[in-house]
Write a protein that holds these residues in place. Sequence first.
Motif, PDB file in Angstrom:
ATOM      1  N   VAL A  10       0.836  -1.126  -0.016  1.00  0.00           N
ATOM      2  CA  VAL A  10      -0.037  -0.077   0.044  1.00  0.00           C
ATOM      3  C   VAL A  10       0.760   1.109  -0.072  1.00  0.00           C
ATOM      4  CG1 VAL A  10      -1.733   1.214   1.265  1.00  0.00           C
ATOM      5  CG2 VAL A  10      -1.683  -1.284   1.393  1.00  0.00           C
ATOM      6  N   CYS A  11       0.589   2.271  -0.990  1.00  0.00           N
ATOM      7  CA  CYS A  11       1.664   3.424  -0.944  1.00  0.00           C
ATOM      8  C   CYS A  11       1.059   4.475  -0.241  1.00  0.00           C
ATOM      9  CB  CYS A  11       1.582   3.934  -2.504  1.00  0.00           C
ATOM     10  SG  CYS A  11       2.434   5.420  -2.530  1.00  0.00           S
ATOM     11  N   THR A  12       2.166   5.109   0.553  1.00  0.00           N
ATOM     12  CA  THR A  12       1.654   6.075   1.423  1.00  0.00           C
ATOM     13  C   THR A  12       2.293   7.287   1.361  1.00  0.00           C
ATOM     14  OG1 THR A  12       3.021   5.466   3.106  1.00  0.00           O
ATOM     15  CG2 THR A  12       0.857   4.613   3.428  1.00  0.00           C
TER      16      THR A  12
ATOM     17  N   SER B 256       1.262  11.676  -3.143  1.00  0.00           N
ATOM     18  CA  SER B 256       0.046  11.697  -3.841  1.00  0.00           C
ATOM     19  C   SER B 256      -1.125  10.977  -3.024  1.00  0.00           C
ATOM     20  CB  SER B 256       0.177  11.286  -5.125  1.00  0.00           C
ATOM     21  OG  SER B 256       1.126  12.069  -5.995  1.00  0.00           O
ATOM     22  N   CYS B 257      -0.653   9.563  -2.831  1.00  0.00           N
ATOM     23  CA  CYS B 257      -1.603   8.482  -2.164  1.00  0.00           C
ATOM     24  C   CYS B 257      -2.024   9.285  -0.717  1.00  0.00           C
ATOM     25  CB  CYS B 257      -0.793   7.184  -2.172  1.00  0.00           C
ATOM     26  SG  CYS B 257      -0.689   6.816  -3.744  1.00  0.00           S
ATOM     27  N   LEU B 258      -0.880   9.730   0.150  1.00  0.00           N
ATOM     28  CA  LEU B 258      -1.320  10.130   1.158  1.00  0.00           C
ATOM     29  C   LEU B 258      -2.704  11.322   1.239  1.00  0.00           C
ATOM     30  CD1 LEU B 258      -0.072  10.064   4.050  1.00  0.00           C
ATOM     31  CD2 LEU B 258       0.944  12.308   3.719  1.00  0.00           C
TER      32      LEU B 258
ATOM     33  N   GLU C 249       6.602   3.131  -0.922  1.00  0.00           N
ATOM     34  CA  GLU C 249       6.618   4.715  -1.231  1.00  0.00           C
ATOM     35  C   GLU C 249       6.317   4.601  -2.573  1.00  0.00           C
ATOM     36  OE1 GLU C 249       7.669   6.917   0.901  1.00  0.00           O
ATOM     37  OE2 GLU C 249       8.737   5.358   2.279  1.00  0.00           O
ATOM     38  N   CYS C 250       6.263   5.783  -3.596  1.00  0.00           N
ATOM     39  CA  CYS C 250       5.712   5.956  -4.738  1.00  0.00           C
ATOM     40  C   CYS C 250       5.812   4.703  -5.735  1.00  0.00           C
ATOM     41  CB  CYS C 250       6.046   7.378  -5.040  1.00  0.00           C
ATOM     42  SG  CYS C 250       5.123   7.553  -6.790  1.00  0.00           S
ATOM     43  N   MET C 251       4.656   4.255  -6.477  1.00  0.00           N
ATOM     44  CA  MET C 251       4.875   3.286  -7.352  1.00  0.00           C
ATOM     45  C   MET C 251       4.774   3.767  -8.726  1.00  0.00           C
ATOM     46  SD  MET C 251       2.850   0.436  -5.163  1.00  0.00           S
ATOM     47  CE  MET C 251       1.252   0.919  -5.421  1.00  0.00           C
ATOM     48  N   GLY C 252       4.682   5.286  -8.733  1.00  0.00           N
ATOM     49  CA  GLY C 252       4.631   5.635 -10.324  1.00  0.00           C
ATOM     50  C   GLY C 252       2.958   5.604 -10.461  1.00  0.00           C
ATOM     51  N   ALA C 253       1.957   5.283  -9.622  1.00  0.00           N
ATOM     52  CA  ALA C 253       0.718   5.570 -10.114  1.00  0.00           C
ATOM     53  C   ALA C 253       0.031   6.619  -9.359  1.00  0.00           C
ATOM     54  CB  ALA C 253      -0.007   4.231  -9.567  1.00  0.00           C
ATOM     55  N   CYS C 254       0.616   7.851  -9.223  1.00  0.00           N
ATOM     56  CA  CYS C 254      -0.082   8.575  -8.596  1.00  0.00           C
ATOM     57  C   CYS C 254      -1.238   9.427  -9.371  1.00  0.00           C
ATOM     58  CB  CYS C 254       0.943  10.034  -8.503  1.00  0.00           C
ATOM     59  SG  CYS C 254       2.638   9.612  -7.911  1.00  0.00           S
ATOM     60  N   SER C 255      -1.557   9.222 -10.526  1.00  0.00           N
ATOM     61  CA  SER C 255      -2.619   9.512 -11.187  1.00  0.00           C
ATOM     62  C   SER C 255      -3.800   8.998 -10.661  1.00  0.00           C
ATOM     63  CB  SER C 255      -2.494   9.577 -12.743  1.00  0.00           C
ATOM     64  OG  SER C 255      -1.137   9.724 -13.238  1.00  0.00           O
TER      65      SER C 255
HETATM   66  S1  FES Z   1       2.488   8.584  -4.249  1.00  0.00           S
HETATM   67 FE1  FES Z   1       1.453   6.596  -4.462  1.00  0.00          FE
HETATM   68  S2  FES Z   1       1.925   5.971  -6.364  1.00  0.00           S
HETATM   69 FE2  FES Z   1       2.962   7.894  -6.408  1.00  0.00          FE
END
Ligand code: FES
Lengths: 684, 160
Positions: free
Chosen positions: B82-84, B87-89, B123-129
Amino acid sequence: MPDPVKFTIDGLALSAPPGTSVIDAAKKAGIEVPSFCYYEGLTLVAACRMCLVEVEKMPKLMTACTLPVAEGMVVRTNTPQVHTARKYMLEFLLTNHPLDCPVCDKGGECELQDMAFRYGAGESRYTETKVHTPEKQFSPVVFFDAPRCILCYRCVRVCDEGMGVKALGVVSRGVVSEIAPNHGDHLECDECGACIDICPVGALTSGTYRYQTRPWEMTHVGTICTHCSDGCKTTLGTRNDRILRGNNRDRSGINGEFLCIKGRYGFDFYDHPDRLQAPLVRKDGKLEEVSWSEALAAVANKFQQVLGEEGSFGIIGSNHTTNEENYYLQKFARQVLGTNNIDHHRTGDVVTTLDALSGKTGKLATVADLYRAKAVLVLGADLALEHPLLSFQIRANYRHHQAHVYVVTANPVREDKYAAAVVRGRDYASLAARLKAEPDLAILFDDSYKGDDIRAVVEFGEQLGIPVKYVPLVDRSNSRGAVDMGLTPELLPGYQPSGQPGLHYDEMAAADLSVLWVVGANPLKAGASRKAGFLVVQDMFLTETAAQADVVLPAACAYEKNGTVTSGTGELQRIERAVNTMGAKADLEIIGYVAREMGAAAKMGPWTPDAVFQEIRGAVRGYNVPMPVLVTGGAAGTTPINGRVAADARPDLVRSDHNGLFASGTLGRYSKILNSVVESRQSR
Amino acid sequence: MTFSPQLEARFATLLASYPPGRERSAMIPMLLYAQDELGSVTDELIAEVARRTGVTPLQVDEVISYYTMLRRKPAGKYHVQVCTNVSCLLRDGDRLFEHACQKLGIENHGVTADGQFSIEEVECMGACSWAPAVQVNYEFHHDVTPDKLDRLLDELKEKR
Ligand code: FES
Ligand code: SF4
Ligand code: SF4
Ligand code: SF4
Ligand code: FES
């Protein structure tokens, strides 16, 4: 040479060959660019960001260590932006770093301390709790304190590139990344301590030195390591007549900064509890401590008596003692005792090598030549274990100049990894075609090549049609000097024939001599019992031989006296007294006192190192070296003969002990550190 | 050490894709593929990869300890990431993560008792959109809400 590049640093118009880094160019112009990870001779990592400089037309600050100079480049190292960058970098490095310099082992000679003083901010904005991990012991030699580490990678690189060992790495990342040893919780490596010396901070510390002293309380004495024949300069840090450490951070000497475990830590034999500190004389079958005057009188009286009775003498010298001692001892044997029964343990066939090279000049390779030669051929020797400095030089030559290294050995060796060709066995002739194509060559061979083998090697080398130099490898710190000084029955100093060769080493140990006089050797090591009527031994310890003696005279070690020694590559260097050990005397002094007791002082001349050395300069060709080189701590090349050696070289008497990294004859047996590392119990 | 023929074939292709003497470049993909087969990076695997890529085991360890996706302990059959990151946060990724922990009854880096699930905050998985984003093994899930996550986990539970 390509055209030099023109550029300016801080307004100075400069030029340098293409490829020069900005940090080097600045240094050459006398401009200091602070750095941590940049280290001369090692690869670049640009890890510390301490060397940031401003470059015109570049959008942000650049790392001077990785930036090559370019035509018209304008560099500034002295701007507010650069000053701020340095301050921030230091603040960053200090976030988790303990600020306990007063009790840190590195305090006073720490690069981080110096940098913070010169370039850092007076205060930190960091008020959070610091990340702390406890200190770790990697081996008896190497301790690691992670919070002090600034992750400059110097230790990792020097172990991999310099030593060819690759025992250290950096694990994890970010704030918890730290240096890790190759065996999980401990190190198995050369235990050389290069990583410790190169560490800019107190993260890596040595088991022998840590928390013994403050660096500024020590006196530093540059002398020559007394173990192998490579002749490394080791700078001993002493306090109150105790040696606390060895290193060579000032890069004086033929070894630069290099030292193996023996040169860096293996000095500790000198204060082993078993060290002899009073003369011993056998009374009612038992060795008893007596005064020096009583012991010297006993020896002199016996010598006089045997001379009067026309009895026989045998003298066994050492390959650890100085040239002066060896020269003086053979002079005593020949002129006072009237015998050619004098020898030492021969560990390489120097005599045949010099004879085979007769009439040719500049044929002996120096330590520096091994770094410059375009090609190197190693015959028989496991250099990394037995000649660590030579191995280091060849490795550096390969890394810096892509030298071609050819290995012809019975077993795998460290050089295999980067060798241009590896031959298992002795068939070096199979490399002839490739060697002929090399611009020049250095050939090293150990004692598995002697007599006719060496003549064949020289013949092979000389028909290659390229300049070839040779190194006949020998074992100990003055093995080479012992032959040069005439410590053999066949040869006088300077390879002049003695005319009537006397008994050699093994023969003397087994002969019914009236007197056997052993100076710094252990001929009865294997357990043989003495045959001589009267046995005198000069040594630091009660060796197997000394235990059977009638008189034992406690000798000083190399770190307790002055004089000169000749390395295996024929380089003459001065040793200098670092400490005094109560009760022990230098062998030269002991021999001198015996001469005085016998009334032979006038015949022998003064027994001070300088006076004897002056005599050697006159007597031994090649030792008439320029004095300024020697007295300033330099190494002077010697070629003791250029002509045929008119005596039998006795290659049959040559045998090396093949002591590896953690052994060193008697000295090694009494060194705590050499015996404490795990590797010394493995077969190395 | 023996691997499946498929993995051996992959190794062979990998090692041949770099110039001679640069075999070490294949280290990370080799470790990832082998981890899929073995469940984790074992000491034996480290030694084997070191041997095949011509580096020391310590050098392999440097890489493993740097990358979080290389694991020394086995993960669950379904590894829920799970990304935190930022963007996800901003789109409640942190709550989503807490929710997932509660639902599975484990903490960050934990594995359920039956070995089916493990969880990791990443951390960020490149799926921020499409934040907040969740990755299960190699599958991406976008615009994840607690409800969506519940359904996903239930489905997987049934699949076994
Ligand atoms: S911050 Fe979660 S995918 Fe980029
Ligand atoms: S002591 Fe020498 S061989 Fe051992 S890790 Fe340090 S540099 Fe490497
Ligand atoms: S231990 Fe010392 S030499 Fe090694 S990375 Fe840390 S600071 Fe640099
Ligand atoms: S290489 Fe030889 S001379 Fe140099 S430090 Fe080691 S033992 Fe001493
Ligand atoms: S010296 Fe340039 S980055 Fe470290």
